[in-house]
Design an enzyme around this catalytic site. Structure first.
Site, mmCIF file in Angstrom:
data_model
loop_
_atom_site.group_PDB
_atom_site.id
_atom_site.type_symbol
_atom_site.label_atom_id
_atom_site.label_comp_id
_atom_site.label_asym_id
_atom_site.label_seq_id
_atom_site.Cartn_x
_atom_site.Cartn_y
_atom_site.Cartn_z
ATOM 1 N N ASP A 75 0.448 38.739 2.479
ATOM 2 C CA ASP A 75 -0.406 39.662 3.245
ATOM 3 C C ASP A 75 -0.383 41.021 2.557
ATOM 4 O OD1 ASP A 75 -1.716 41.235 5.088
ATOM 5 O OD2 ASP A 75 -0.677 40.395 6.827
ATOM 6 N N GLU A 120 -4.056 37.359 1.629
ATOM 7 C CA GLU A 120 -4.701 37.847 2.858
ATOM 8 C C GLU A 120 -4.925 39.353 2.827
ATOM 9 O OE1 GLU A 120 -2.668 36.467 6.353
ATOM 10 O OE2 GLU A 120 -2.880 38.390 7.361
ATOM 11 N N GLU A 126 -8.494 40.086 10.360
ATOM 12 C CA GLU A 126 -7.805 40.635 11.529
ATOM 13 C C GLU A 126 -8.387 41.989 11.930
ATOM 14 O OE1 GLU A 126 -3.916 40.818 9.449
ATOM 15 O OE2 GLU A 126 -3.774 42.848 10.231
ATOM 16 N N ASP A 168 -8.329 38.584 15.485
ATOM 17 C CA ASP A 168 -7.250 38.910 16.421
ATOM 18 C C ASP A 168 -7.861 38.897 17.822
ATOM 19 O OD1 ASP A 168 -4.393 40.823 16.470
ATOM 20 O OD2 ASP A 168 -5.672 40.686 18.240
ATOM 21 N N HIS A 208 -5.032 35.766 13.928
ATOM 22 C CA HIS A 208 -4.037 36.787 13.592
ATOM 23 C C HIS A 208 -3.042 36.932 14.748
ATOM 24 C CE1 HIS A 208 -2.802 41.195 13.527
ATOM 25 N NE2 HIS A 208 -2.280 40.695 12.428
ATOM 26 N N GLU A 257 0.172 32.126 13.788
ATOM 27 C CA GLU A 257 1.051 33.109 13.133
ATOM 28 C C GLU A 257 2.033 33.712 14.125
ATOM 29 O OE1 GLU A 257 -0.808 36.763 11.827
ATOM 30 O OE2 GLU A 257 0.934 37.314 10.606
HETATM 31 MG MG LIG Z 1 -2.360 40.200 8.231
#
Ligand SMILES: [Mg+2]
Length: 390
Positions: free
Chosen positions: A214, A240, A267, A290, A317, A339
């Protein structure tokens, strides 16, 4: 008789300990501590707090005419509390309480016309929408993952986000996402530092483990391409958030220049329209809305349909970090991964991992089975809710 909406009311979360969260926890990485929106400029190193909004979380309660209530949550309480209380609440009062699609459409279209439906507005829409889905599940007596057509599987596979691999493995996870800790401002030294992080993880975890990286959405596209090329020997599952959220030409550039790298983002994309654009242009392989930020469960369902039609993977997310994401992850066939951002230190409960909701499940052996209580299974009574916001 179909219940109607009696009241919608939002207030800042003032006492998170009422939700069962520890007052303080320590993460193996703090995204804002390592990277922040100005990480492309070394002059701003160490100044993350300067660029972080000062607002905490908001609690939104939707009450139906039969007295049933649902609870939604999101962040950015300061500016979105009046958007909910002054704009959305009177607009929705008296409407059918189960009509989540209609109610989302009323909020999104009116916000879009007044000040835009994305950004802060999509947080406000999300808090109300999540409260309405929780309410719907409670009125009908079923968990949300069943309302949306699930469960999609017996257990949903999780991956842990954090850089303390020993702790994450001790907790039972077998898939991991690492945090890139340096931005474009670090230039070649940044790429070398990130390569050491990933190389060490690959050596420690072996050739078959899923490892993601990430980068936080603060890199420049050209830096992201150099970074992606340096990562090729380590066979990452995906890279990501390698470009700023609205840098659409940057996403297209990275896609073209890294054709064989699995790319994930989303996200910080707001509303279903950003995802429709990304899917239409085939900018990424995995989309990561998200649920609290993008506009709630209704927005995620629209994005899931967009992704499925385009043959793109969905991976919410923070999907394991609260009851909302858990139910959507578990109910949607296209969502292979949940996640769990582990924002707590070794030995601390995963209920303190980040934005936990009372009554939510925690994964065991890296696999998730959400609560099957009605709605999102949020275990809060009226008195506790009042205490949390007073
Ligand atoms: Mg992330």
């Amino acid at each position: 008789m179909t219940p109607t909406i009696a009241d919608i009311r939002a207030a800042p979360l003032r006492r998170p300990e009422v939700l069962g969260r520890p007052r303080a926890s320590t993460a193996s990485w703090d995204p804002w501590g390592l990277m922040h929106p100005l990480s492309n400029d070394r002059a701003f190193a160490g100044q993350a707090a300067r660029f972080a909004p000062p607002w905490g979380e908001v609690v939104c309660v939707a009450t139906a005419s039969d007295g049933t209530f649902g609870v939604g949550m999101t962040s950015q309480a300061g500016p979105i509390t009046p958007v909910i209380n002054d704009f959305f609440a009177p607009m929705l009062a008296g409407e059918p309480a189960l009509a989540t699609e209609k109610l989302w459409n009323m909020m999104a279209r009116s916000a879009n016309s007044a000040f835009g439906a994305s950004g802060l507005a999509s947080f406000a829409v999300g808090a109300v929408d999540l409260a309405l889905w929780d309410l719907k599940g409670k009125i009908l007596g079923v968990p949300v993952y069943e309302l949306i057509g699930g469960p999609a599987r017996d257990r949903t596979r999780c991956y842990a986000t954090g850089n303390d691999l020993d702790d994450l493995r001790d907790r039972g996870f077998d898939s991991f996402k690492l945090a890139c800790g340096v931005g474009s401002g670090a230039a070649t030294a940044g790429i070398e530092e990130t390569e050491r992080l990933v190389s060490d993880a690959r050596s420690e975890l072996g050739p078959d483990a899923d490892i993601m990286l990430d980068c936080w959405p603060v890199l420049d596209a050209s830096y992201a391409v150099r970074l992606g090329e340096a990562m090729q020997p380590y066979r990452l599952t995906w890279i990501e958030d390698y470009a700023q959220p609205d840098d659409w030409p940057g996403y297209a550039d990275v896609r073209r220049r890294l054709p064989s790298v699995m790319l994930a983002a989303g996200e910080r994309w707001y509303t279903d329209r950003a995802f429709a654009h990304a899917a239409g242009q085939r900018l990424v392989d995995v989309v990561q809305p998200d649920i609290q930020w993008v506009g709630g469960a209704t927005a995620v369902l629209k994005i899931a349909a967009i992704a499925a039609a385009a043959g793109i993977e969905l991976a919410l997310h923070g999907g394991c970090n609260d009851s909302y994401g858990q139910h959507l992850c578990h109910g949607l066939p296209g969502n292979r991964w949940a996640e769990m951002f582990v924002g707590c230190g070794p030995g601390e409960s995963l209920m303190g991992a980040w934005r936990s909701t009372p009554g939510m499940a925690v994964p065991t052996d890296g696999r998730l089975v959400p609560s099957d209580a009605p709605g999102f299974g949020i275990d809060l009574n009226r008195d506790q809710l009042d205490a949390a916001i007073s």
